[in-house]
Structures are given as C-alpha cells and as structure tokens.
Design an enzyme around this catalytic site. Structure first.
Site, PDB file in Angstrom:
ATOM      1  N   LYS A 178       5.415 -16.693  -1.354  1.00  0.00           N
ATOM      2  CA  LYS A 178       5.579 -16.791  -2.797  1.00  0.00           C
ATOM      3  C   LYS A 178       6.161 -15.459  -3.286  1.00  0.00           C
ATOM      4  CE  LYS A 178       3.028 -17.935  -7.072  1.00  0.00           C
ATOM      5  NZ  LYS A 178       1.753 -18.410  -7.653  1.00  0.00           N
ATOM      6  N   SER A 234       1.574 -22.523 -10.625  1.00  0.00           N
ATOM      7  CA  SER A 234       2.762 -21.709 -10.559  1.00  0.00           C
ATOM      8  C   SER A 234       3.407 -21.637  -9.169  1.00  0.00           C
ATOM      9  CB  SER A 234       2.433 -20.288 -11.010  1.00  0.00           C
ATOM     10  OG  SER A 234       1.537 -19.669 -10.110  1.00  0.00           O
ATOM     11  N   SER A 277      -3.083 -22.533  -9.531  1.00  0.00           N
ATOM     12  CA  SER A 277      -1.682 -22.387  -9.110  1.00  0.00           C
ATOM     13  C   SER A 277      -1.400 -22.672  -7.646  1.00  0.00           C
ATOM     14  CB  SER A 277      -1.178 -20.981  -9.447  1.00  0.00           C
ATOM     15  OG  SER A 277      -0.887 -20.893 -10.818  1.00  0.00           O
TER      16      SER A 277
END
Lengths: 483, 95, 476
Positions: free
Chosen positions: A75, A150, A174
């Site tokens: 990420k 997210s 997330s």
C-alpha cells in the site's frame, strides 16, 4: 502462475519450475495488461526485477525465507526508500522517502519482491478509494463499482491477480471493507502488533497495518513477517509473535461464536444478511456454538470515531507545510500564503473536511464536548467488547452494510459514506483484531464475513478463517475476465 | 448544530488550509452535518467514565540516551523544496 | 497611587542529555545547520517519537530537589501551531499531568528568606532556529535545536520586584547546574526565561492584566525588562489607558518592550494527548534511584560551610554558588590542611578573581585544587610570605610546576633565620644614622623606612613579622 497461493509459488520456485524473475515478470505483465483498474500508483518494475534476481540467488540456500522471491505489493502508505511514497495525495506526489518503513524492512529481510505501490484513498481517508489523487480504482468484479477503501488498490489488485498478496492499513475498516467488497481475505491485527514506523499516520491511536491475500493461509504467511515489536514505535507491543501457520488446521469444535444483535438490524441488506447466515451455519457444521450478544454502545462508534480520527489527523497532517518535503505552492507571498496555498492546493476535499472537523473538535470551548466525550464513548465501546468477548471466543457479523457501489454514487454525501463504516470502526476504537472473509455473493458482488477476536488472537482468527476456507470456495472465485 | 461560513474560515485559518471562497458554504454544510452526527454522543451519560486515549493499557517505553543518528542532511534536503547553505528556506519570518 | 508589581516566571532549561527528547540525534551545540536534525526531528512522514529516559530522570531529579510532587503518571500532549521552526506543526509538550507538580524554592532578598512557589515543571521539545540573515529576502531554518529536551519551570506569581525575580532565576540557575541537568549556558540559550508581569494598586487582592515578556536571556536583561515594563504599565494606567494581555519582546538596544502581535493572533493551541506516546510511569524504582543520586543541595551546602568552616554568609554563598567551586574549595581545604580562613580567602578572592579576569569556567582552570593547596601549605609554614605567595600563584597559573618547584627555582624561600635578619638590620642601622636619630626623637613614621630597607636588602625574603619585631628591639 497467478492463481497459485504463496505456498504453491514458494514450492514452484524451489522446484525451479520458474524463477523469481519469471514470476515477477509475469505479474508485471498482468499489471500492465490490467492497468485500467488503476490499482498501482507506482509500478517498481526495475527494482522488482533486481530484487527477483537477488532472490533467485538466495533460493538455493536452506534458510531462505518462505517469501523469498515472492512478488507482493505495498500500500502506498508505507515509506519505501528510493521509490515514491505518495499516500494517495498530491501533497506527496514528489516524495521519495529517505528511509523504509519497518514493515518494508521486514519484507526486504525475507527477500520478498515488491511489484509496486498500491492505490489508496488520500491519506487513507475514505471508504471507496475515490479520494485518491491518482483517481478511482475499479473493482474487478464490476469495473463500474468501487473496490472499497482506503486499501482499495490492494484489494482490487489481489482480486484481479495483479499480486498474490499485499499490505493494507486499517484505521476504521480500511483493510476489511475493501477485502469484503473485492472478495478477498484481510486481517486487521491488534493495535500495536505491527509497527507503525514509516507507515504514514492518519489517526495514530487507530491505525494498524495488516495483510491482505486471497486466503487465510497466505495472510498468515504475510502476518508472520509483518508482526513484531519495534523499538522505533512507542505504541508497539513487546510480546512474542506466535507461529501463525502452525494452528491453521486446529479443530473448531466447541468454538463459541457471539452474534452482536446490533450487527443484524433492519438496515442490513437482506442478501448480505443471508450470506452471513449461511456462513454462520457452516461454522455450526464445523462444531461451533452460536449465541446472541450485545454491544449496546455500537451506535455511538461512528460519532466517536469521526471525532477522534479527525482530531488526530488534523495534527498529524500539520507537518505537510511545504517547507521540508512535499508540495510547495508557486512563489509564496509570505509565510501564511506558503502554508495555506501549499496545503490548500495539495489536499483533496475529504482530507480538508477531516482536518477542519478535527481542528474544530479540538479548539477552545469544544474540546470537552467533542474530544473528551468521544474518548469516554471509546471507553464504553471497549468495555462492551470486553464483556461480549468474556462470554464467547469470537464475534461474527457483516463487514459492510452494502456490497460494492458505483463509482461516483456516494461522493456527494460524505455522511452517507461515513455511516457505511458502522460495522468496522468500533473494532479500531477498541484496538481489537478482526478479519474479513469472502462468504458468498449478493447480486453477484462479493460479501465479506467479519470475525472479531480478543487482543492478540490473530492466530486463532486465522485458524477460524482457514477452517471455513477448507469447506467453502468463495475465496477461490475469480472475477470474470481476470482468470 | 450548524457552522457559519465565518466559522469555517476561522477554522481553516487555524489549520492553515486554503479553501476556495466558492467552496466555503459546502464545507459549512458538510461540517454541520458531521457535527449533528457527533452531538448524538451527548445523549449518553459518561460522567463516571474515564477518557480512553489508547486501546492498549500500556506504559511508555523509555529509550537509552545514546546517539545513534548520523548526519544525513544532504539526503534529507534532496527532497526539500528550497534550501541554501544547509538551511531550509521560507518566506521572511517577521517577529 | 502606590503600585505593587506581580511577577511570575516561566524558565526553560535545556536538559543536558546527549540525545534529543524523542530521537537519537545529538544535542551538541554549534554543529553545522541541520546536521543534527534526523528524520524524527524534521517531522518527516511516518516517523515516530520515542522518549529519552535520561530526560525523564532529570525532570524527576529537579522535582525532588524542589520538594515537589512528582507525578505517578505523566502524559505528553500536542500543542498545535504553525511556525517554520516547528517541523511537525505541533510541539510535543505537557498540559494535564506534568511530570513535576507543586513545589517551592527559597530565595534571599535583603537578608530575608522568601519562599517562591513553583506551580509545575514539564518536559517538552525545543523548536529550531530561524536565521534572518538575508537569503534573497527569505529566512533560513536550522532544525538542529528542534527536539532538544526542555524543562519548563513555571513559578507562582509570587515575586514582587524585578530584584526578586532575578534572585529566583539565579536560584533556579544555580540549582539546575548543581543537579547537573542543565549546563546553564545563557549565551547558547540553554537557560531562558519568560516573565509574566502585572501591576495592581497596593492592597488590591486581584491581579492586574499581565503582559508576557518573551525570551529574556540574561539576568541583567530580566531585571531591566521587568522594570521598564512595570514603568510602562503604570504610566499607561495612570494616563487613563488599560493594559492588554499580550506577548511583548524586550528590546535591549532601546531598553523598551514592544508588542509581538504576530504571535498573538492564533492563540488556540488545541492541546490533546499525543497518540504516538503512551503515559509515562514514574516508578518507585526510578524515584529511589534518583533520590540516591541527588547531590547535597546548595542551601544545605551553604549552611554546612558556615558551620563547618566558620564562613560568613557571603563567603559561604560565593563558595557554594556552584557545585564545582564548592568541591574545589573542599579539596583545597582537605589537601592543604590549612585554616578555613586562609583557604576561603585564597579560593574566594585570589583564585576566583584570576578565573574571572581570564574569563574562564572553573572546569577550565589552569590551577587545580591540589596545586593551590601546595601553595597554601607554604604560606602556613612560613616558607613564603603572603606577598610572595601571590607571585608564586601567578607562576602556578602560567606553568605546570608545583608551588615548591617554583619557590625553589625562583629562590623565593623566606629568610626565617633570625641571625641572618639580625645581620641585615645591624647593617641598615649602621648605614643610616640620621634616620635613627629621627626615629629616636619620636618620628615613628621613619620605622617604615627601616622595614622597607631591610626587605629590600633581603630581596623580599625576610619574614616581615620577624623584621618588625627585631627592628623594634634594636631601635629602643
């Protein structure tokens, strides 16, 4: 190759069926082929092939780590030395971190290969990946819909087989919500289990990094590398890391499952409710006992969360001032202009909303009514979980009240987006570990089952998830066009 | 609870956030809605409850006082917008 | 109307740790700009603070020395404001639950003892420095100082004059150096002070509106700044105006204070507990350790010097004004075995005088306690006179030789052999019959002439007391 698990790939590499360079190249080719999904902010092609080459030379060694030569993706919230770390923001579009996050260091130590940096909501603020400066990410199950957020890039990339596994971070859901919306497996560990050093902060007392993969078995392998004490993070917990793969096959006979009644209100979509119900029935077949429990203060989790997360982020994001790194506005007239214009130009609307909210909640005259109140509510919610988890081993329920929604559908109404976090954020307030497991489809879109455990019970959660994945094949489903 | 445009401007200034004049009303309305959501907390009595700042009931670990950091100025300043003579440059600071 | 001044001080003392409060970068003074600012000090994305145990220990030590309540649990908070020397946009400080709670310190003012309350003392990180030299109209930022541990010591508004404020500030300055938690170097900014100043009509209970005087970095300026501010406030009120609560800067060049409006506007610091740090526990073990480590405090030491060495208040105060000087004195006394009076005189007058003249700290002294003791021994056993001793001391200062070696080399040994002195006296009397006559006719002043001649003839080595005594006998 792209449908194999980490364990299978590791075997293939050692049996010399393919080299890490070949495997990495195959993934890089897929990433290019499906670049319209917009999963990656940065594809680290050159670096990945270099790492793969090195890994190939390490594979012969008897003590090479299981992840040696396995291509995974990070990420874009984890700082990577020499490779851009944007956190999904224009603010950091030019930011090359001078250091690695502890999590990245750990993967490097295992000689894992990093394919690139995955798309995400700006500064991890969002539940749809639509707040990213780099544009929305498509959900491979229906490219008109969002992958969740997210960690939307992570979830979409795994579902579309653009990486075998990835990291995510979870501040209010997330990891779990995009895992649910994309039909993959995600684990949000206990707060303090995975180092936050080098993981760009959104809300420090809630943020936690964790693994995302297709199966619990693969998630356990990533978790083994990610978990552990770090002297560079004061909130990291000094506690031995168990072998997460060792107990995967333990029996679930006698497992006590609690179903919080607040997770099953009328608001829950019927198709989702029935998918969750079938999953619970599978667990009964595996020997589990089920009882209803209650988390009476759950409804307060959303307001408490949005006060605390906004307050913390408003301070955490003050360092983005255009002085030492990141975006700086063109020819500032004075100091105030430098600050307001650099920040005004480079932060998106959602980030601004949260900074404003947090600034307001902390400002003179409102601190007690909002911030202190939210921390007291946080205490109540945490006590609710302690009570429930003293009666049962784990809690189960849905991850999200809806399946993947259309890109653009909710962008005009931030509040509606916040309300959709109802089943995930309370867990962050309490700091507990939780997983999202693929458990069927509603209207041909993936549905996730949430399993919440007590502090540091990640090994048990992985075991519970793995056993379910032995008797179901939801986690093996591949979206059409990505086989 | 509703926030006025002026209040939004005041908070934006505290946070040094540039906001387009045309967007102020939209932010005011979004923030007001968020505040409405937050005032729900007021319905629950928390008089006897201790505020919880952290999920873990743990104490701060202390670091030994030993220098381990080295000079990395060139490295750090290679990503800075404007530097000179080893200094970060900003518009004139007036005291 | 008669006015009363009310003063409270906020003193910032840099803790003498090797590393920053939240990072492992060096705190050494004077490095090239930004060479001691690590990723944590720069507030780069993703970095996290880890608390320095030494900073905590030092704060606890201070708390114990002022007999304050030291907290069981202490919490760090973020103080939010934007300034280029503050990299994170917030300063990690303490609001609720500071490490040190209510304590006190006694000051001496006009021979009276006055107790000044300390409200609290908390740890926080220092900011960097803005350099205003011209970089094409821009300001340069050096973040080497950012993250240096500070102990902010907040007093009660207990002081009633600039003189009291200075006495309190000196006392804190002396104490932190005694405890070896701060080097006290005011030029380098290790010890700084803000003063809250207000006035009220004498007899009035409530306080007047205060002005905060920022960053006054010498004892002299504290006194001047307060006096000029008091004058300003009284003039203002007497001419019908009102004092506004604000931050003011002391301008030493013009001896005036002026408003710093730029710092005023955003005064909403939005303190909240720093979520990157956990509560600090001050354990019993740490307390016991610090307690065992606590040196004899200045006030106790001063009392002991008065009793043990029979010193007057002033001398005792001078000799205990720093721990090193007190230790120096006690070494001299012990090594030389001389009377307390001789030792006190030499250390407080000759030795300190020489240090001051050379502008040296005691740690930099060229004459250590052992060598000075060697000199005092020779005064005590009459090997040299007091006057010669000063000459020997100068040589001690310039060389590495011992007092004995210098006396030997320069032939300074005093003539105590009465036969040799008698021979000189006899010769002087024989050579100066006119003066003898004058003396015998009652002109006592001429006696000095004889002493001078004898000393000259002996090249200063005759024992003056012996010379006096013998001359008197001979001239009868």
């Amino acid at each position: 190759m792209h449908n194999k698990t980490i364990t299978e790939l590791a075997k293939g590499l050692r049996a010399k069926e393919y080299s890490s360079v070949e495997l990495t190249q195959a993934y890089l080719d897929r990433i290019k082929k499906y670049q319209d999904l917009n999963c990656y902010i940065t594809v680290a092609e050159e670096n990945a092939l270099e790492q793969a080459k090195l890994a190939d030379s390490q594979l012969a060694s008897a003590d090479s780590a299981l992840l040696t030569g396995i291509p995974i993706a990070q990420k874009d919230i984890f700082c990577t030395q020499g490779i851009k770390t944007s956190c999904g923001s224009k603010m950091l579009d030019n930011f090359i971190a001078p250091y690695n996050a502890t999590v990245i260091e750990k993967f490097n130590a295992d000689n894992a290969v990093m394919l690139g940096k995955l798309n995400m909501d700006e500064f991890a603020m969002g539940s749809s990946n639509e707040t990213s400066f780099y544009g929305a990410v498509q959900n491979p199950w229906d490219t008109d819909t969002v992958p969740g957020g997210s960690s939307g890039g992570s979830a979409s990339a795994i579902a579309a087989r653009l990486t075998v596994a990835a990291t995510g971070t979870d501040t209010g859901g997330s990891i779990r919500q995009p895992a649910s919306l994309c039909g993959i497996t995600g684990l949000k560990p206990t707060y303090g289990r995975v180092s936050r050093f080098g993981m760009i902060a959104f809300a420090s007392s809630l943020d936690q990094g964790g693994p995302m993969a297709r199966s619990a078995e693969d998630a356990a392998i990533l978790m083994q590398t990610m978990a552990g004490f770090d002297t560079k993070d004061s909130t990291s917990v000094d506690r031995a890391v168990p072998d997460y793969s060792a107990g995967l096959n333990n029996s679930l006979e006698g497992l006590k499952i609690g179903l919080p009644k607040e997770f099953f209100s009328q608001d829950l979509n019927n198709d989702i409710a029935s998918a969750i119900e079938s999953a619970i029935n599978e667990y009964k077949k595996l020997g589990a006992e089920v009882k209803e429990v209650s988390l009476p203060n759950m409804k307060l989790a959303i307001p408490a969360y949005y006060v605390i997360a906004s307050a913390e982020c408003s301070a955490n994001l003050s360092r983005y001032d255009g002085v030492r790194f990141g975006h700086r506005c063109h020819s500032p007239a004075d100091l105030n202009d430098l600050y307001t214009r650099s920040r005004g130009e480079a932060f998106g609307a959602e980030v601004k909303r949260r900074i404003l909210m947090g600034t307001y909640a902390l400002s003179a005259g409102y601190y007690d009514a909002y911030y202190i109140k939210a921390q007291k509510v946080r205490c109540l919610i945490s006590e609710d979980f302690s009570r429930a988890l003293s009666e049962v081993d784990v809690l189960m329920g849905p991850v999200s009240p809806s399946t993947a929604f259309d890109i653009g559908e909710k962008t005009d109404d931030p509040i509606e987006m916040y309300l959709a976090d109802i089943y995930t954020i309370a867990i962050n307030l309490a700091g507990l570990p939780a997983m999202s497991l693929p458990s069927g489809f509603a209207d041909s879109k993936p549905v996730g089952l949430q399993v919440i455990g007590n502090y540091f019970s990640e090994d048990r959660l992985l075991n519970i998830a793995h056993q379910y994945q032995q008797v179901t094949d939801w986690h093996q489903q591949t979206p059409k066009g990505f086989e | 609870m509703s926030l006025t445009a002026d209040e939004v401007k005041k908070i934006a200034h505290l946070a040094r956030l540039g906001i387009d004049e045309t967007d102020i009303d939209a932010y005011a309305s979004d923030l007001s809605n968020m505040l409405d959501l937050m005032t729900q907390m007021g319905e629950t009595n928390t008089d006897e409850i201790q505020p919880m700042a952290h999920p873990m009931d743990q104490m701060q670990r202390l670091r030994p006082d030993v220098v381990t950091e080295k000079n990395q100025r060139e490295h750090f300043q290679s990503i800075a917008p404007q530097t000179e003579a080893g200094l970060y440059l900003v518009p004139k600071v007036l005291d | 109307m008669e006015w009363e001044t009310v003063i409270g001080l906020e003193i910032h003392a840099q803790m003498a740790t090797k590393t920053k409060i939240f990072s492992a970068a060096s705190t050494a003074y004077g490095a090239e700009p930004n060479t001691q600012a690590c990723a944590v000090d720069l507030g780069l994305p993703g970095v996290l603070p880890v608390l320095n145990q030494e900073a905590v220990r030092m704060a606890v030590k201070f708390g114990m020395a002022i007999e304050a309540e030291v907290a069981d649990y202490s919490v760090f908070a973020r103080k939010n404001y934007f300034y280029p020397d503050l990299p994170k946009g917030y300063q990690i400080s303490q609001m609720e639950l500071p490490i040190v709670g209510i304590g006190h310190l006694d000051i001496e003012i006009d021979g009276e003892t006055k107790r000044i309350g300390v409200t609290r003392a908390h740890l926080e990180e220092d900011a960097g420095k803005s350099l205003h030299e011209d970089f094409h109209g821009l300001t340069g930022i050096d973040l080497n100082r950012a993250g240096t541990p500070l102990l902010e010591i907040v007093s009660e508004p207990d002081m009633r004059s600039a003189k009291e404020a200075v006495a309190y500030m000196r006392k804190i300055h002396e104490l932190v150096r005694y405890l070896e938690i701060c080097d006290g170097n005011m030029q380098e900014g290790s010890f700084r002070c803000d003063a809250n100043v207000s006035v009220r009509p004498k007899g009035q209970q409530e306080y007047g509106t205060r002005a905060e005087l920022k960053n006054i970095n010498s004892f002299k300026f504290v006194e001047k700044a307060i006096n000029i501010e008091v004058e300003r406030q009284i003039d203002l009120i007497e001419s019908g105006g009102t004092v506004v609560q604000e931050t003011r800067l002391y301008d030493a060049d013009n001896n005036e204070t002026r408003s710093m409006r730029s710092k005023e506007e955003a005064n909403d610091y939005r303190y909240f507990p720093d979520p990157d740090l956990l509560p600090v526990e001050i354990t019993d073990q740490l307390r016991a350790q610090v307690k065992a480590d606590l040196p004899e405090l200045p006030s106790v030491k001063k009392q002991r010097f008065m009793e043990q060495y029979g010193q007057d208040k002033e001398t005792a105060a001078t000799l205990t004004s720093s721990r090193q000087l007190a230790d120096f004195y006690e070494t001299v006394a012990k090594e030389s075995g001389c009377t307390a009076k001789l030792c006190s005189n030499w250390v407080s007058v000759n030795f300190l005088g020489a240090l001051n003249k050379a502008n040296l700290e005691i740690a930099e002294t060229p004459v250590n306690a052992e060598r000075l003791a060697g000199l005092l021994k020779r005064i005590a056993d009459n090997t040299i006179s007091g006057k010669t001793a000063k000459q020997v001391f100068d040589s001690l200062w310039e060389s590495d030789l011992t007092a004995d070696e210098i006396i030997e080399q320069q032939g300074l040994k005093q003539i105590t052999d009465s036969g040799a002195i008698e021979a000189i006296i006899d010769k002087i009397i024989a050579d100066n019959p006119a003066q003898v006559k004058q003396y015998l006719s009652g002109k006592d002043k001429v006696f000095g002439f004889f002493v001078g001649q004898v000393m000259k003839a002996s090249q200063g080595k005759a024992n003056p007391a012996e010379v006096n005594k013998m001359l008197k006998d001979k001239l009868k």
